[in-house]
Design a protein around this motif. Sequence first.
Motif, PDB file in Angstrom:
ATOM      1  N   SER A  68       0.818  -1.218   0.000  1.00 26.05           N
ATOM      2  CA  SER A  68       0.000   0.000   0.000  1.00 26.05           C
ATOM      3  C   SER A  68       0.849   1.265   0.000  1.00 26.05           C
ATOM      4  CB  SER A  68      -0.935   0.010   1.215  1.00 26.05           C
ATOM      5  OG  SER A  68      -0.192  -0.061   2.422  1.00 26.05           O
ATOM      6  N   ASP A  69       2.091   1.166   0.509  1.00 26.52           N
ATOM      7  CA  ASP A  69       2.980   2.327   0.510  1.00 26.52           C
ATOM      8  C   ASP A  69       3.906   2.353  -0.700  1.00 26.52           C
ATOM      9  OD1 ASP A  69       4.604   0.197   1.125  1.00 26.52           O
ATOM     10  OD2 ASP A  69       5.549   1.131   2.874  1.00 26.52           O
ATOM     11  N   GLY A  70       3.677   1.439  -1.650  1.00 26.09           N
ATOM     12  CA  GLY A  70       4.521   1.385  -2.840  1.00 26.09           C
ATOM     13  C   GLY A  70       5.639   0.370  -2.764  1.00 26.09           C
ATOM     14  N   PRO A 434      10.342   7.344   1.700  1.00 21.72           N
ATOM     15  CA  PRO A 434       9.014   6.886   1.307  1.00 21.72           C
ATOM     16  C   PRO A 434       7.910   7.917   1.474  1.00 21.72           C
ATOM     17  CG  PRO A 434       9.742   5.808   3.337  1.00 21.72           C
ATOM     18  CD  PRO A 434      10.924   6.524   2.782  1.00 21.72           C
ATOM     19  N   LYS A 435       8.120   8.924   2.309  1.00 19.25           N
ATOM     20  CA  LYS A 435       7.090   9.951   2.506  1.00 19.25           C
ATOM     21  C   LYS A 435       7.171  11.059   1.460  1.00 19.25           C
ATOM     22  CE  LYS A 435       6.906   9.246   7.522  1.00 19.25           C
ATOM     23  NZ  LYS A 435       7.087   9.889   8.851  1.00 19.25           N
ATOM     24  N   HIS A 436       8.180  10.977   0.595  1.00 15.01           N
ATOM     25  CA  HIS A 436       8.387  12.057  -0.379  1.00 15.01           C
ATOM     26  C   HIS A 436       8.587  11.442  -1.761  1.00 15.01           C
ATOM     27  CE1 HIS A 436       8.794  14.836   2.996  1.00 15.01           C
ATOM     28  NE2 HIS A 436       9.540  13.911   3.565  1.00 15.01           N
ATOM     29  N   PRO A 509      10.986  -7.595 -14.840  1.00 13.81           N
ATOM     30  CA  PRO A 509      10.289  -8.038 -13.632  1.00 13.81           C
ATOM     31  C   PRO A 509      10.833  -7.429 -12.344  1.00 13.81           C
ATOM     32  CG  PRO A 509      11.708  -9.775 -14.482  1.00 13.81           C
ATOM     33  CD  PRO A 509      11.716  -8.697 -15.505  1.00 13.81           C
ATOM     34  N   SER A 510      12.007  -6.773 -12.404  1.00 11.79           N
ATOM     35  CA  SER A 510      12.544  -6.137 -11.198  1.00 11.79           C
ATOM     36  C   SER A 510      12.018  -4.718 -11.007  1.00 11.79           C
ATOM     37  CB  SER A 510      14.079  -6.106 -11.261  1.00 11.79           C
ATOM     38  OG  SER A 510      14.527  -5.304 -12.342  1.00 11.79           O
ATOM     39  N   GLU A 511      11.178  -4.246 -11.930  1.00 12.03           N
ATOM     40  CA  GLU A 511      10.524  -2.941 -11.779  1.00 12.03           C
ATOM     41  C   GLU A 511       9.068  -3.153 -11.369  1.00 12.03           C
ATOM     42  OE1 GLU A 511      11.743  -0.009 -11.834  1.00 12.03           O
ATOM     43  OE2 GLU A 511      13.735  -0.341 -12.705  1.00 12.03           O
ATOM     44  N   TRP A 512       8.538  -2.224 -10.591  1.00 13.13           N
ATOM     45  CA  TRP A 512       7.176  -2.379 -10.112  1.00 13.13           C
ATOM     46  C   TRP A 512       6.445  -1.031 -10.171  1.00 13.13           C
ATOM     47  CZ3 TRP A 512      11.633  -2.408  -7.375  1.00 13.13           C
ATOM     48  CH2 TRP A 512      11.804  -1.440  -6.390  1.00 13.13           C
ATOM     49  N   ILE A 513       5.139  -1.094 -10.007  1.00 15.52           N
ATOM     50  CA  ILE A 513       4.314   0.111 -10.057  1.00 15.52           C
ATOM     51  C   ILE A 513       4.512   0.908  -8.762  1.00 15.52           C
ATOM     52  CG2 ILE A 513       1.969   1.014 -10.222  1.00 15.52           C
ATOM     53  CD1 ILE A 513       2.910  -0.254 -12.789  1.00 15.52           C
ATOM     54  N   ARG A 514       4.993   2.144  -8.908  1.00 20.11           N
ATOM     55  CA  ARG A 514       5.216   3.018  -7.746  1.00 20.11           C
ATOM     56  C   ARG A 514       4.010   3.949  -7.554  1.00 20.11           C
ATOM     57  NH1 ARG A 514      11.111   2.777  -7.768  1.00 20.11           N
ATOM     58  NH2 ARG A 514      11.569   1.042  -9.158  1.00 20.11           N
ATOM     59  N   LYS A 515       3.960   4.579  -6.403  1.00 19.20           N
ATOM     60  CA  LYS A 515       2.826   5.453  -6.095  1.00 19.20           C
ATOM     61  C   LYS A 515       2.840   6.717  -6.939  1.00 19.20           C
ATOM     62  CE  LYS A 515       0.612   5.238  -2.385  1.00 19.20           C
ATOM     63  NZ  LYS A 515       0.004   5.356  -1.051  1.00 19.20           N
ATOM     64  N   SER A 523      -7.142   4.967 -17.036  1.00 18.13           N
ATOM     65  CA  SER A 523      -7.544   6.271 -16.507  1.00 18.13           C
ATOM     66  C   SER A 523      -7.610   6.279 -14.988  1.00 18.13           C
ATOM     67  CB  SER A 523      -8.918   6.660 -17.071  1.00 18.13           C
ATOM     68  OG  SER A 523      -9.885   5.664 -16.749  1.00 18.13           O
ATOM     69  N   THR A 524      -7.549   5.112 -14.353  1.00 22.49           N
ATOM     70  CA  THR A 524      -7.676   5.057 -12.905  1.00 22.49           C
ATOM     71  C   THR A 524      -6.409   5.532 -12.217  1.00 22.49           C
ATOM     72  OG1 THR A 524      -8.103   3.617 -11.007  1.00 22.49           O
ATOM     73  CG2 THR A 524      -6.907   2.651 -12.853  1.00 22.49           C
ATOM     74  N   ASP A 525      -6.596   6.180 -11.059  1.00 20.52           N
ATOM     75  CA  ASP A 525      -5.454   6.578 -10.239  1.00 20.52           C
ATOM     76  C   ASP A 525      -5.112   5.502  -9.217  1.00 20.52           C
ATOM     77  OD1 ASP A 525      -5.172   9.063 -11.481  1.00 20.52           O
ATOM     78  OD2 ASP A 525      -6.698   9.972 -10.195  1.00 20.52           O
ATOM     79  N   ASN A 526      -5.999   4.550  -9.052  1.00 21.08           N
ATOM     80  CA  ASN A 526      -5.820   3.498  -8.054  1.00 21.08           C
ATOM     81  C   ASN A 526      -5.123   2.303  -8.692  1.00 21.08           C
ATOM     82  OD1 ASN A 526      -5.981   2.133  -5.646  1.00 21.08           O
ATOM     83  ND2 ASN A 526      -8.085   1.436  -5.988  1.00 21.08           N
ATOM     84  N   LEU A 527      -3.835   2.449  -8.969  1.00 22.81           N
ATOM     85  CA  LEU A 527      -3.070   1.396  -9.641  1.00 22.81           C
ATOM     86  C   LEU A 527      -2.647   0.323  -8.637  1.00 22.81           C
ATOM     87  CD1 LEU A 527      -0.810   3.608 -11.952  1.00 22.81           C
ATOM     88  CD2 LEU A 527      -2.962   2.477 -12.531  1.00 22.81           C
ATOM     89  N   PRO A 528      -2.322  -0.881  -9.114  1.00 26.22           N
ATOM     90  CA  PRO A 528      -1.876  -1.958  -8.218  1.00 26.22           C
ATOM     91  C   PRO A 528      -0.422  -1.754  -7.796  1.00 26.22           C
ATOM     92  CG  PRO A 528      -1.971  -2.756 -10.470  1.00 26.22           C
ATOM     93  CD  PRO A 528      -2.500  -1.360 -10.503  1.00 26.22           C
ATOM     94  N   TYR A 529      -0.219  -0.814  -6.857  1.00 27.25           N
ATOM     95  CA  TYR A 529       1.129  -0.479  -6.407  1.00 27.25           C
ATOM     96  C   TYR A 529       1.852  -1.724  -5.890  1.00 27.25           C
ATOM     97  CZ  TYR A 529      -0.998   4.152  -6.435  1.00 27.25           C
ATOM     98  OH  TYR A 529      -1.671   5.287  -6.811  1.00 27.25           O
ATOM     99  N   GLY A 530       3.118  -1.842  -6.257  1.00 23.26           N
ATOM    100  CA  GLY A 530       3.935  -2.955  -5.801  1.00 23.26           C
ATOM    101  C   GLY A 530       4.003  -4.116  -6.766  1.00 23.26           C
TER     102      GLY A 530
END
Length: 769
Positions: A68-70, A434-436, A509-515, A523-530
Amino acid sequence: MTNNYTPESLSAPFPKSVLTVSREELSYLELTIEGELPELYGYAFIIGPAGSVDSKPVPGTFQIHPSSDGTPLFNGDAMIYRLDFDKVQEERKVRLTTRIAKTPCFYADKASVPGTEYEELRFNNHGLARLSTSLGFRNEVNTAFLPMKFPGQNERLLITWDAGRPYEIDPKTLEVVTPVGKNSEWREQIELPLPFGIVTTAAHPFFDTNTQKLFAVNYGKSIATALSPLLFNDIEKPLQEFEDFLKAVEDRLTKVSQPTQLLVATKSKLPLGEEIFHDLCKEVLKFLLNQQLEKEIEEFVEIFRELLQLLLLEKDVPQRFEKIWNELVQVLKYELEKGIENFHELCLEILNLVKLAQILLPAARKMEDFVYLICWDGESELQKWEVLLDEGKSTTPVKIKQSMHQIAVTQDYVVLMDTVFKLGPEQLLTSPLPKHPQIENLLRKYLDYPETPDTTIYIVRRSDLDTQNSTVKAKKVVIPRGAAHFLADYENPNNQITLHLAHNTAWDPSEWIRKYDQSVVSSTDNLPYGMSIGGMDINHLGRYVIDGESGKLVESSLLTNFDYTWATAIYAYSGTVPTAQFENIYWNSWGCWKELLSQYAFDTYKDYQYREVSIEKVREVTKQGIPVNLCRVDTKQMKICDTYKFPTGYFGNSAQFVPRRNGDGGSTDGYIVCVVNSGDAKSEIWIFDAADLNRGGQGPLCKLSHPQLNIGMTVHTTWLQNIGNRSSSYNISVCEDYHQRVQDTKSPLIEKLFQEKIYPEFENNSASA
């Protein structure tokens, strides 16, 4: 390329149940059976990451959402799942047992969560790595299994990871027993005075049942090799300059943060009614800081430019580097606009990051390129040979650019591969702030690089593994297109090595969806982070024949299918012992999801060297989607002979072959077991007929489920015919293994942590190894 693809709209989004997981440990949970349960027997094992001790629960559920935090899904404690088929024939029951792999660093992590006396030692997620600046790196052993069968012993089982020693577990209790090899028998990637080091190895070592030998690797990169995609010359002088640069950053950022420190510190001491005065001071300070930021940045922008010129040996700094400080200033201003408190926190976090870099830099100077081939008999100390590249009249250390995710062994050769799963600074330490997310996005932009376009293989003769020698030579072979997973026929007639590869072309495969990522088509902003990013081209299945003596590529065959080789990930095959000649291999591809193709991945791989599908077509295919699927490949014909597409919105993963009871032992005589997640937070186990995956459109023979079954992201699997309590006496004493490393920290708090929270958990360990 077989291009019979007909676009079919996958209206369902990527199943979010892949992103959640339960950390509940279950014992012999009886699963509900839907459909006809076939004559399964033995025990299927599945492994996957299951978040961390500080992962936040999903409200109202027994689940957690570790990404959930990326944080990438691959970062997490290992959860081991065992499906018991031993009651199938008599009672028509399948039972599930689960355990978290509790290594020494797990107990350190658990004991140092916020609110404990060891909180200052706590671990945090930083990309693929979970790191404590006081204790070191977590060894999460969450990726794969390796069965081992020695004469006179019950079957033994290892769990593995790319960045840590393998650990042995008891197949019956699923409890962690011992690492393979002492700390002192492994060489660390970077030597730090911390208890838990980082050891890079293969997540897929190899056990040869014919010789009862385990083969593994232990490798490392010099700082020059690790940064070679960015820097192309000798690194020593630039490292000294970088130390000076870090000091300049520290001095100037300290100067900038001093007034914010004063303002933040006085806020809580203000008498009632003076908040307005305090808010006015904040606005004035924001204005002054904006001016000071410009001034301070300008002062050391020239220092940075000089450093880059030195690193790159160029008169003109490339445009993408020249822009970094302008972008950094804008990010700092953005953070300042969010408030003085926020800006002050950022300054402190950057200063901590600078201090960490100053600690790492002296150790980084000592990093070297090395590859050791390891051989182990299950009881003695590890045997090691440094692998040197045979260049005719001379030898040089082998340089691994990315990782060595997998190795293979044949009758006469060991095959090592530089795989496309990158393990560089950007993957391991990609999330220092992670907070920035704006800062992290900037770091990725300037530290990351594409995977290498080709596969580099190193071949070692087994006959050269003489215990009297400390080195061994290797032949180098380059195959077009990169790969992460491969298999080798055990037989190598006339010194001909046959390899079976999945080419992960333009899929990283070593890259992932970040926040901070954006989808190219969603069009969604709610991507499957991680979750791992989507592919930027069609993948391929290859069969290659290589002359083991000359290193020449003798024969090659490439299979491509638009429907079934997009994001090809996991394999399955009949048997758990070295296979003389592979006849059929089952490949599990993750398909194409519109939420998983980030703009970053699109930009990184749009100019991929071996592109077969135009980027315009990639965009179209991603928007329409390709289902997750299974296919069986006849390796002799290099032809897809059987297929199954999972329904829209379903994610099938971690395929495992289970032989048919009293079958003929053929390569299709059995069943395929898969973990399947859907969009309604549901996890199931699906079982297919290995000889007829689709069954005329009926699909799986049966489905196993339970309300408490929430598996999430899984990786690799294995199967054992029998399980029994571990019968080997090999054990590494945890106290002896870590005593000197703990003493070297000179920290009473760390020593107390080990004495009270770690050593007692392993007090029955012996030093018999």
